[in-house]
Scaffold this motif. Structure first.
Motif, mmCIF file in Angstrom:
data_model
loop_
_atom_site.group_PDB
_atom_site.id
_atom_site.type_symbol
_atom_site.label_atom_id
_atom_site.label_comp_id
_atom_site.label_asym_id
_atom_site.label_seq_id
_atom_site.Cartn_x
_atom_site.Cartn_y
_atom_site.Cartn_z
ATOM 1 N N LEU A 187 4.395 35.477 -52.705
ATOM 2 C CA LEU A 187 2.932 35.443 -52.727
ATOM 3 C C LEU A 187 2.429 34.433 -51.704
ATOM 4 O O LEU A 187 2.649 33.236 -51.848
ATOM 5 N N GLY A 188 1.791 34.906 -50.662
ATOM 6 C CA GLY A 188 1.298 34.030 -49.603
ATOM 7 C C GLY A 188 2.267 34.041 -48.438
ATOM 8 O O GLY A 188 3.403 33.607 -48.579
ATOM 9 N N CYS A 189 1.818 34.598 -47.306
ATOM 10 C CA CYS A 189 2.681 34.632 -46.127
ATOM 11 C C CYS A 189 2.404 33.384 -45.290
ATOM 12 O O CYS A 189 2.051 33.463 -44.122
ATOM 13 N N SER A 190 2.543 32.236 -45.925
ATOM 14 C CA SER A 190 2.393 30.954 -45.234
ATOM 15 C C SER A 190 3.652 30.731 -44.408
ATOM 16 O O SER A 190 4.542 31.569 -44.413
ATOM 17 N N SER A 206 -1.548 36.845 -40.997
ATOM 18 C CA SER A 206 -0.447 35.981 -41.428
ATOM 19 C C SER A 206 0.894 36.710 -41.359
ATOM 20 O O SER A 206 1.940 36.084 -41.255
ATOM 21 N N PHE A 207 0.854 38.048 -41.382
ATOM 22 C CA PHE A 207 2.114 38.811 -41.332
ATOM 23 C C PHE A 207 2.794 38.709 -39.969
ATOM 24 O O PHE A 207 3.942 39.115 -39.812
ATOM 25 N N LEU A 208 2.082 38.167 -38.975
ATOM 26 C CA LEU A 208 2.684 37.970 -37.651
ATOM 27 C C LEU A 208 3.841 36.975 -37.731
ATOM 28 O O LEU A 208 4.700 36.944 -36.853
ATOM 29 N N VAL A 258 9.613 35.870 -58.563
ATOM 30 C CA VAL A 258 8.317 35.732 -57.892
ATOM 31 C C VAL A 258 8.245 34.314 -57.340
ATOM 32 O O VAL A 258 8.566 33.352 -58.038
ATOM 33 N N ILE A 259 7.878 34.204 -56.065
ATOM 34 C CA ILE A 259 7.766 32.889 -55.454
ATOM 35 C C ILE A 259 6.330 32.710 -54.967
ATOM 36 O O ILE A 259 5.841 33.482 -54.141
ATOM 37 N N ALA A 260 5.639 31.709 -55.517
ATOM 38 C CA ALA A 260 4.241 31.480 -55.155
ATOM 39 C C ALA A 260 4.171 30.434 -54.053
ATOM 40 O O ALA A 260 4.454 29.264 -54.284
ATOM 41 N N THR A 261 3.833 30.882 -52.849
ATOM 42 C CA THR A 261 3.835 29.966 -51.705
ATOM 43 C C THR A 261 2.530 30.030 -50.917
ATOM 44 O O THR A 261 2.539 29.931 -49.703
ATOM 45 N N THR A 262 1.393 30.248 -51.604
ATOM 46 C CA THR A 262 0.129 30.186 -50.867
ATOM 47 C C THR A 262 -0.161 28.718 -50.579
ATOM 48 O O THR A 262 0.523 27.827 -51.087
#
Lengths: 143, 220
Positions: free
Chosen positions: A11-14, A40-42, A74-78
């Motif tokens: 979660l979050g493509c940081s 962010s998907f770049l 599930v990994i929350a990385t926003t």
């Protein structure tokens, strides 16, 4: 023992999210990344073989779309602690995802007792501890 | 009473104005500096310019002795964390919050926050009711979602037309409260019969909801 392929939801493509998604996908796991910002998907590798969902990860409808009930992890990385805390609780307490990991920057939120079945990682204390160690070790050499 | 209000915009201003005029003690926590300045000029309230999803800030706002907290920021995730901190760390007796996404009423309940309202859901059901496109409209839910108010319009396909109400076996925990027939409300009795185009206001528990709807509409 043969390694099983995991279904991982990031979660979050940081920077961290993209790093995890790239590595997990490289190792043969099925990965779905969710981020509200398409740009962010770049950060994902050209040969990233997982799925990308453009949407808000705190929106239950988006999590359903990502088949969260089937996720092994599930990994929350926003970049927002509160979003990570909310997503992690939804994943763990409502969808009963077996493993949930959340990044939480604020050390005072990290020991939040509602996160008891959630693995939390606080970059602030990790980096801080390392820096303190470096500073004090350096000091020792000087003395 | 001591109230803490978290959030911004006109709703915070009007709520605070109303509560201060009744003699209550208000503390507002708001992240936006300009908004804080405006609120401080217009209100007799303590204004804290900071992020409320932090124990120290809530403590500073008097969370340990507050009677109630209203958490109405525009972000559902901020509201959730602030409510959970207020509940688990400060034991504030009354916690009320708003959510943007109607789905989050359920999510918040599941995560231990009970008094949650979604303006968008209310708006949606009001509009659906006014436009009257659907035969079944959820009007509102009460007691933390444990009671539903539903409006059901009977079509000629309904299996319960022209029967005495007392002869219809209704599911448990269900009540036909009002029948609206040609704009006239009728409080039903056992001898009342139902007609096509009647609009029923039904009270029921969510567990029986689909059973009731199937009975009234005849839909599978």
């Amino acid at each position: 023992m043969t390694k099983r392929s995991l279904y991982a939801l990031v979660l979050g493509c940081s920077r961290l999210g993209a790093f995890l998604a790239n590595r997990l996908s490289e190792k043969g796991h099925s990965v779905v990344v969710i981020d509200e910002d398409e740009a962010s998907f770049l950060l994902l590798d050209r040969n990233f073989s997982g799925f990308k969902i453009e949407g808000n990860p705190v929106e239950t409808a988006v999590l359903h779309q990502a088949k969260i009930h089937k996720a092994d992890i599930v990994i929350a990385t926003t970049r927002d602690d509160n979003i990570n805390i909310m997503c992690a609780q939804i994943a763990r307490n409502i969808f009963k995802v077996p493993r949930v990991i959340s990044r939480i920057f604020d050390p005072s939120l990290n020991d939040f007792n509602l996160l008891k079945d959630i693995e939390t990682i606080c970059p602030t204390t990790l980096t801080g501890d390392l820096m303190i160690k470096t500073i004090l070790d350096e000091d020792k050499d000087i003395q | 009473m001591k109230y803490i209000i978290v959030g911004g915009g006109n709703s915070v201003y009007y709520l605070s104005r109303s509560l201060t005029s009744k003699g209550h003690h208000i503390t507002i926590i708001n992240r936006n500096h300009n908004e804080c300045t405006h609120l401080a000029r217009k209100l007799k309230a303590v204004i804290i310019n900071s992020d409320a999803s932090n124990k120290k800030i809530l403590e500073q706002a008097g969370a340990s002795s507050a009677d109630a907290i209203f958490v109405i920021t525009l972000n559902d995730h901020d509201n959730l964390v602030i409510c959970q901190l207020s509940q688990t760390i400060f034991n504030i007796p009354k916690i009320f919050t708003l959510v943007d996404d109607p789905d989050n009423e359920f999510i918040f309940n599941q995560l231990g926050v009970e008094k949650v309202l979604s303006i968008n859901r209310i708006l949606t059901s009001l509009i659906e009711e006014k436009t009257g496109y659907d035969d079944v409209t959820n009007l509102l839910s009460l007691a933390e979602g444990k009671v539903n108010f539903t409006k059901v319009k009977l079509t000629p396909a309904s299996p319960i037309l022209n029967k005495n109400l007392s002869d219809i076996s209704m599911p448990e925990n269900t009540l036909i409260a009002v029948i609206i027939r040609n704009v006239n409300p009728i409080i039903p009795r056992g001898s009342t019969t139902l007609q096509a185009d009647d609009q029923l206001i039904v009270l029921n528990r969510p567990t029986e909801h689909s059973k009731v709807i199937r009975l009234l509409t005849g839909e599978k």
